[in-house]
Scaffold this motif. Structure first.
Motif, PDB file in Angstrom:
ATOM      1  N   GLN A  77       0.839  -1.197   0.000  1.00  0.00           N
ATOM      2  CA  GLN A  77       0.000   0.000   0.000  1.00  0.00           C
ATOM      3  C   GLN A  77       0.875   1.247   0.000  1.00  0.00           C
ATOM      4  N   PHE A  78       0.600   2.163  -0.873  1.00  0.00           N
ATOM      5  CA  PHE A  78       1.209   3.488  -0.947  1.00  0.00           C
ATOM      6  C   PHE A  78       2.721   3.470  -0.695  1.00  0.00           C
ATOM      7  N   GLU A  79       3.170   3.766   0.537  1.00  0.00           N
ATOM      8  CA  GLU A  79       4.593   3.921   0.793  1.00  0.00           C
ATOM      9  C   GLU A  79       5.253   2.701   1.449  1.00  0.00           C
ATOM     10  N   LYS A  81       6.611  -1.004   0.712  1.00  0.00           N
ATOM     11  CA  LYS A  81       7.000  -1.810  -0.434  1.00  0.00           C
ATOM     12  C   LYS A  81       6.360  -3.188  -0.390  1.00  0.00           C
ATOM     13  N   GLY A  82       6.174  -3.747  -1.578  1.00  0.00           N
ATOM     14  CA  GLY A  82       5.665  -5.106  -1.707  1.00  0.00           C
ATOM     15  C   GLY A  82       5.805  -5.572  -3.136  1.00  0.00           C
ATOM     16  N   PRO A  83       5.785  -6.886  -3.377  1.00  0.00           N
ATOM     17  CA  PRO A  83       5.917  -7.405  -4.747  1.00  0.00           C
ATOM     18  C   PRO A  83       4.851  -6.830  -5.672  1.00  0.00           C
ATOM     19  N   VAL A  84       5.233  -6.547  -6.919  1.00  0.00           N
ATOM     20  CA  VAL A  84       4.282  -5.952  -7.866  1.00  0.00           C
ATOM     21  C   VAL A  84       3.534  -6.996  -8.675  1.00  0.00           C
ATOM     22  N   ASP A  85       4.010  -8.246  -8.697  1.00  0.00           N
ATOM     23  CA  ASP A  85       3.372  -9.248  -9.549  1.00  0.00           C
ATOM     24  C   ASP A  85       3.218 -10.601  -8.864  1.00  0.00           C
ATOM     25  N   GLU A  86       3.220 -10.626  -7.547  1.00  0.00           N
ATOM     26  CA  GLU A  86       3.132 -11.879  -6.795  1.00  0.00           C
ATOM     27  C   GLU A  86       1.940 -11.796  -5.840  1.00  0.00           C
ATOM     28  N   GLU A  87       0.781 -12.205  -6.326  1.00  0.00           N
ATOM     29  CA  GLU A  87      -0.427 -12.065  -5.522  1.00  0.00           C
ATOM     30  C   GLU A  87      -0.382 -12.893  -4.242  1.00  0.00           C
ATOM     31  N   SER A  88       0.341 -14.004  -4.247  1.00  0.00           N
ATOM     32  CA  SER A  88       0.395 -14.847  -3.048  1.00  0.00           C
ATOM     33  C   SER A  88       0.998 -14.111  -1.857  1.00  0.00           C
ATOM     34  N   ALA A 207      -0.364  -6.100  -7.702  1.00  0.00           N
ATOM     35  CA  ALA A 207      -0.651  -7.426  -7.150  1.00  0.00           C
ATOM     36  C   ALA A 207      -1.428  -7.315  -5.841  1.00  0.00           C
ATOM     37  N   GLN A 208      -1.107  -6.288  -5.035  1.00  0.00           N
ATOM     38  CA  GLN A 208      -1.846  -6.074  -3.788  1.00  0.00           C
ATOM     39  C   GLN A 208      -3.309  -5.768  -4.076  1.00  0.00           C
ATOM     40  N   LEU A 209      -3.559  -4.915  -5.064  1.00  0.00           N
ATOM     41  CA  LEU A 209      -4.932  -4.566  -5.413  1.00  0.00           C
ATOM     42  C   LEU A 209      -5.682  -5.773  -5.981  1.00  0.00           C
TER      43      LEU A 209
END
Length: 292
Positions: A77-79, A81-88, A207-209
């Protein structure tokens, strides 16, 4: 006078990366007001497409009541960090474990009050079901017992379909073309101007969304599980809500034997629509359930 591009946090607020056993998370941390005895610590979780800024207007009145409040951007979320293409990476259980790590980093094992708005409420519920001992109470703000309404499921599925074939920037331009960025992009008033709203949108991991949107459309009813935990619960909403109808929230509160607050004049985001009465109701509830 120039309109500010972002809503300034309240006096004394610190924005920093909270270091936890599960990584760093962007937070806004607001201490109790000067001369006021601290009565507790609270962790605030935003909703779908939202961010920590959605609680900006509640920090100051809660600080005046003796509560240190920490609003957090969850993973992706926002600021934060998290993977951009790993929904798991955004499975609900993973996000719930993040919340437990955040609570531990803030209070070193002491119970904290947990508050979640919308999607954040369902993640908060999952965290409580993993480890009730980490929390002094649970407040669910405009967050229902199971999946979102049919109309909102349709909107989230449209967004998921768009994210599957378009970049975040392209989806944002499509949202603008529809003329309703606040409707599709989540609560906006906590961010201030349109450029800040765009910045928040682009800060989210697609991926988060995708993952959390799917969760909102498929979440099972876990009210019975939560009721069995016997944690003090507070169900708060506005007088109208298109995501979970208010009678559904009334029924959930009865099933939980929870304290119930309806904030007059508010809709799906009481924290933004009516922040002062919302903060007052939250502090009143926390006052009755102070950790030992």
């Amino acid at each position: 006078m120039t309109t500010p591009t972002t809503l300034a946090p309240p006096p004394g607020a610190r924005a920093y990366p909270l270091r936890t056993a599960r990584g760093d998370f962007a937070v806004v941390d607001v201490p109790v007001a000067s001369g006021v005895e601290q009565r507790g610590v609270a962790l605030l979780l935003p909703g779908f497409t939202g961010s920590k800024e959605d609680f900006h207007l509640m920090h100051e009145p809660l600080a005046a009541r003796g509560y240190r409040t920490i609003a957090v951007d969850g993973r992706g979320q926002f600021e934060s960090k998290g993977p951009v293409d790993e929904e798991s990476a955004y499975a609900q259980g993973e996000l719930a474990r993040d919340v437990l790590a955040q609570a531990d980093a803030l209070a070193a094992g002491a119970p904290v009050h947990l508050l979640g708005h919308s999607l954040g409420g369902q993640i908060a519920r999952a965290a409580v079901l993993l480890d009730r001992s980490a929390f002094a109470s649970l407040t669910l703000v405009a967050s229902g017992p199971a999946e979102i309404s049919v109309a909102q499921r349709q909107r989230v599925r449209l967004l998921r379909d768009a994210l599957a074939v378009m970049s975040m920037a392209e989806v944002w331009e499509a949202i603008l073309a529809m003329g309703a960025p606040e409707d599709v992009g989540g609560p906006a008033r906590g961010l201030g101007g349109p450029e800040q709203l765009r910045r928040r949108w682009l800060g989210h991991s697609p991926a988060q969304l995708m993952a959390t949107g799917h969760q909102l459309c498929t979440e099972p009813d876990r009210v019975g599980e939560l009721a069995a935990v016997r944690l003090p619960c507070h169900v708060l909403s506005g007088t109208r809500d298109g995501t979970w109808p208010v009678p559904l929230l009334d029924d959930m509160a009865r099933r939980l034997e929870a304290h119930r607050t309806v904030v007059t004049g508010a809709e799906h985001s009481p924290n933004l629509d009516r922040p002062l009465p919302t903060a007052r109701a939250v502090a009143d509830f926390w006052d009755r359930h102070r950790p030992a």
